[in-house]
Design a protein around this motif. Sequence first.
Motif, PDB file in Angstrom:
ATOM      1  N   SER A 251       0.761  -1.135  -0.098  1.00  0.00           N
ATOM      2  CA  SER A 251      -0.126  -0.145  -0.022  1.00  0.00           C
ATOM      3  C   SER A 251       0.865   1.211   0.201  1.00  0.00           C
ATOM      4  O   SER A 251       0.599   2.087  -0.825  1.00  0.00           O
ATOM      5  N   TRP A 252       1.813   0.984   0.543  1.00  0.00           N
ATOM      6  CA  TRP A 252       2.838   2.416   0.741  1.00  0.00           C
ATOM      7  C   TRP A 252       3.493   2.578  -0.329  1.00  0.00           C
ATOM      8  O   TRP A 252       3.715   3.762  -0.945  1.00  0.00           O
ATOM      9  N   LEU A 253       3.974   1.544  -1.114  1.00  0.00           N
ATOM     10  CA  LEU A 253       4.777   1.508  -2.416  1.00  0.00           C
ATOM     11  C   LEU A 253       3.738   2.112  -3.244  1.00  0.00           C
ATOM     12  O   LEU A 253       4.209   2.809  -4.222  1.00  0.00           O
ATOM     13  N   ALA A 254       2.632   1.523  -3.462  1.00  0.00           N
ATOM     14  CA  ALA A 254       1.434   2.086  -4.461  1.00  0.00           C
ATOM     15  C   ALA A 254       1.296   3.667  -4.278  1.00  0.00           C
ATOM     16  O   ALA A 254       1.184   4.259  -5.163  1.00  0.00           O
ATOM     17  N   TRP A 255       1.323   4.246  -3.206  1.00  0.00           N
ATOM     18  CA  TRP A 255       1.093   5.506  -2.849  1.00  0.00           C
ATOM     19  C   TRP A 255       2.397   6.349  -3.081  1.00  0.00           C
ATOM     20  O   TRP A 255       2.269   7.417  -3.775  1.00  0.00           O
ATOM     21  N   SER A 256       3.437   5.843  -2.887  1.00  0.00           N
ATOM     22  CA  SER A 256       4.718   6.348  -3.249  1.00  0.00           C
ATOM     23  C   SER A 256       4.978   6.554  -4.641  1.00  0.00           C
ATOM     24  O   SER A 256       5.470   7.659  -5.277  1.00  0.00           O
ATOM     25  N   LEU A 257       4.560   5.499  -5.472  1.00  0.00           N
ATOM     26  CA  LEU A 257       4.736   5.247  -6.953  1.00  0.00           C
ATOM     27  C   LEU A 257       3.661   6.438  -7.533  1.00  0.00           C
ATOM     28  O   LEU A 257       4.075   6.960  -8.565  1.00  0.00           O
ATOM     29  N   THR A 258       2.562   6.526  -7.154  1.00  0.00           N
ATOM     30  CA  THR A 258       1.293   7.136  -7.691  1.00  0.00           C
ATOM     31  C   THR A 258       0.721   8.292  -7.231  1.00  0.00           C
ATOM     32  O   THR A 258       0.446   9.427  -7.702  1.00  0.00           O
ATOM     33  N   GLY A 259       1.003   8.616  -5.810  1.00  0.00           N
ATOM     34  CA  GLY A 259       0.447   9.651  -5.091  1.00  0.00           C
ATOM     35  C   GLY A 259      -1.128   9.747  -5.211  1.00  0.00           C
ATOM     36  O   GLY A 259      -1.831  10.641  -5.104  1.00  0.00           O
TER      37      GLY A 259
ATOM     38  N   HIS B 215      13.154  -2.612 -10.119  1.00  0.00           N
ATOM     39  CA  HIS B 215      12.340  -2.623 -11.375  1.00  0.00           C
ATOM     40  C   HIS B 215      10.873  -2.904 -11.103  1.00  0.00           C
ATOM     41  O   HIS B 215      10.131  -3.191 -11.795  1.00  0.00           O
ATOM     42  N   VAL B 216      10.505  -2.550  -9.803  1.00  0.00           N
ATOM     43  CA  VAL B 216       9.116  -2.577  -9.497  1.00  0.00           C
ATOM     44  C   VAL B 216       8.347  -1.429 -10.013  1.00  0.00           C
ATOM     45  O   VAL B 216       8.897  -0.433  -9.787  1.00  0.00           O
ATOM     46  N   THR B 217       7.354  -1.865 -10.810  1.00  0.00           N
ATOM     47  CA  THR B 217       6.434  -0.759 -11.405  1.00  0.00           C
ATOM     48  C   THR B 217       4.925  -0.926 -10.831  1.00  0.00           C
ATOM     49  O   THR B 217       4.722  -2.005 -10.157  1.00  0.00           O
ATOM     50  N   LEU B 218       4.057  -0.033 -11.327  1.00  0.00           N
ATOM     51  CA  LEU B 218       2.672  -0.324 -10.803  1.00  0.00           C
ATOM     52  C   LEU B 218       2.162  -1.522 -11.520  1.00  0.00           C
ATOM     53  O   LEU B 218       1.262  -2.392 -11.071  1.00  0.00           O
ATOM     54  N   GLY B 219       2.524  -1.778 -12.853  1.00  0.00           N
ATOM     55  CA  GLY B 219       2.116  -2.921 -13.614  1.00  0.00           C
ATOM     56  C   GLY B 219       2.471  -4.326 -12.801  1.00  0.00           C
ATOM     57  O   GLY B 219       1.499  -5.243 -12.758  1.00  0.00           O
ATOM     58  N   TRP B 220       3.685  -4.374 -12.582  1.00  0.00           N
ATOM     59  CA  TRP B 220       4.112  -5.513 -11.287  1.00  0.00           C
ATOM     60  C   TRP B 220       3.253  -5.615 -10.233  1.00  0.00           C
ATOM     61  O   TRP B 220       3.131  -6.843  -9.845  1.00  0.00           O
ATOM     62  N   MET B 221       2.935  -4.555  -9.771  1.00  0.00           N
ATOM     63  CA  MET B 221       2.210  -4.668  -8.618  1.00  0.00           C
ATOM     64  C   MET B 221       0.768  -5.040  -8.548  1.00  0.00           C
ATOM     65  O   MET B 221       0.265  -5.992  -7.703  1.00  0.00           O
ATOM     66  N   VAL B 222       0.390  -4.742  -9.556  1.00  0.00           N
ATOM     67  CA  VAL B 222      -1.217  -5.087  -9.931  1.00  0.00           C
ATOM     68  C   VAL B 222      -0.980  -6.731 -10.157  1.00  0.00           C
ATOM     69  O   VAL B 222      -1.787  -7.358  -9.578  1.00  0.00           O
ATOM     70  N   VAL B 223      -0.007  -7.147 -11.041  1.00  0.00           N
ATOM     71  CA  VAL B 223       0.067  -8.573 -11.213  1.00  0.00           C
ATOM     72  C   VAL B 223       0.427  -9.359  -9.676  1.00  0.00           C
ATOM     73  O   VAL B 223      -0.474 -10.429  -9.534  1.00  0.00           O
TER      74      VAL B 223
END
Length: 413
Positions: free
Chosen positions: A39-47, A105-113
């Motif tokens: 959750s924190w990583l998603a917020w950090s990547l996207t705001g 290499h972590v991206t939002l796409g990888w997080m979704v998968v």
Amino acid sequence: MLTDAAPGPSIFRDRNFVLFLTGQAISTQGLWIEKIAMSWLAWSLTGSAFWTGLIAALHFAPVFFLGPVFGVITDRVDLRRAAIFLNLLMAFTSFFLMGLSYSGHVTLGWMVVIATCNGILGSATTPVRLSLVPAIVPREYMSRAVTYAAMNFNLSRLVGPAIGGLVIAWFDVGTAFLLNAISYLPFIVVMMLVDINTTRGPETRQRRIWPALIDGARYAVADPMIRAMLLLSCVIAIAGRGMLELMPVFAEAAYDSGVTGLGILSSAGGLGAVVSTFMLSRTKSDPQSFQRVAVIGAFLAGSAMLGLCFCPWFELAVFLVGLAGFGLTAVGVGSQTALQLTVDNTLRGRVMSFWSATSFGGVALGGTVLGAISQWSDIRVTAGGSGLLIMLVAVVAIWRLGRAKALAPSAAE
């Protein structure tokens, strides 16, 4: 609700249960550490509150659709082999996510998968975990075993994120993913050591999945207590735990406290869970007592979330989040234990999969919807609306409990 009756033989004398509880305590803490880290990583990547809520939701959404199917399968398979296989797969996904994080290499796409994969694995794991407790302890220990296992898991739901927030603040998200990956290994060892005894109905392996699923649904709907606990769990998951999934947004957007504030708020929720667990350990081991615990916990959680709507001070918010953690833990433990003490053993996997579908599926829906609402409005207003809904449902449940109690003597006459 509390009892001073003379205790029976200690559940902690049972080797099987002590091993199981120890392994579960370690693995479930790791699970919730990873969830808060994602959750924190998603917020950090996207705001974005929406993407933060969606990533959290993907951990739970599959259980709403697949959970009941896996519940039917759980009533048929070897629980030991299923538990070991599923925990190995979850450890693999955590190691993979750790590698992505450390390599940059972590991206939002990888997080979704990965969140989707974890959600599917969680859908299969939950009915197996819930069916294991009654299968590893003697009948005389079952009520206490179910209670302690439920308290352990629901305590982890709040203590784990608290630990995760501190790990992220002191180290990084990669370390949080590493801790989760390692946490599955002790449970796998435990599953190799414990004795497991299961009772299967004569038709369990013969019937097709759909008819068996319908049988479980009819059984759940026909029982008033099971029906009420499933409904309460669903509302609390959507409006209560769905809101807690947005705690990274709350810490940053409402109080501008960053990851340190996230750790403090999460720790407050964990402390509330610890206090709730202590009180729940003294609750009388019957379904009615745990049903009352769940309803009272819902009212307290709703009151705390309503208070957050009008709270201008971070220090007061810490107290209110702690109160919410207390109430939400009471709901989680109360509803789960009431069901475990009521359900027929041959239908346990199916009925408990309905509970996991309403509880975790509700979190998925709540995290997504509340995240979208918070994207366009103040997150405090979202918390207040959620609190009002929970309080309304709790008041109705309290009224129904009082009415049922009043009608009981006349029915007996």
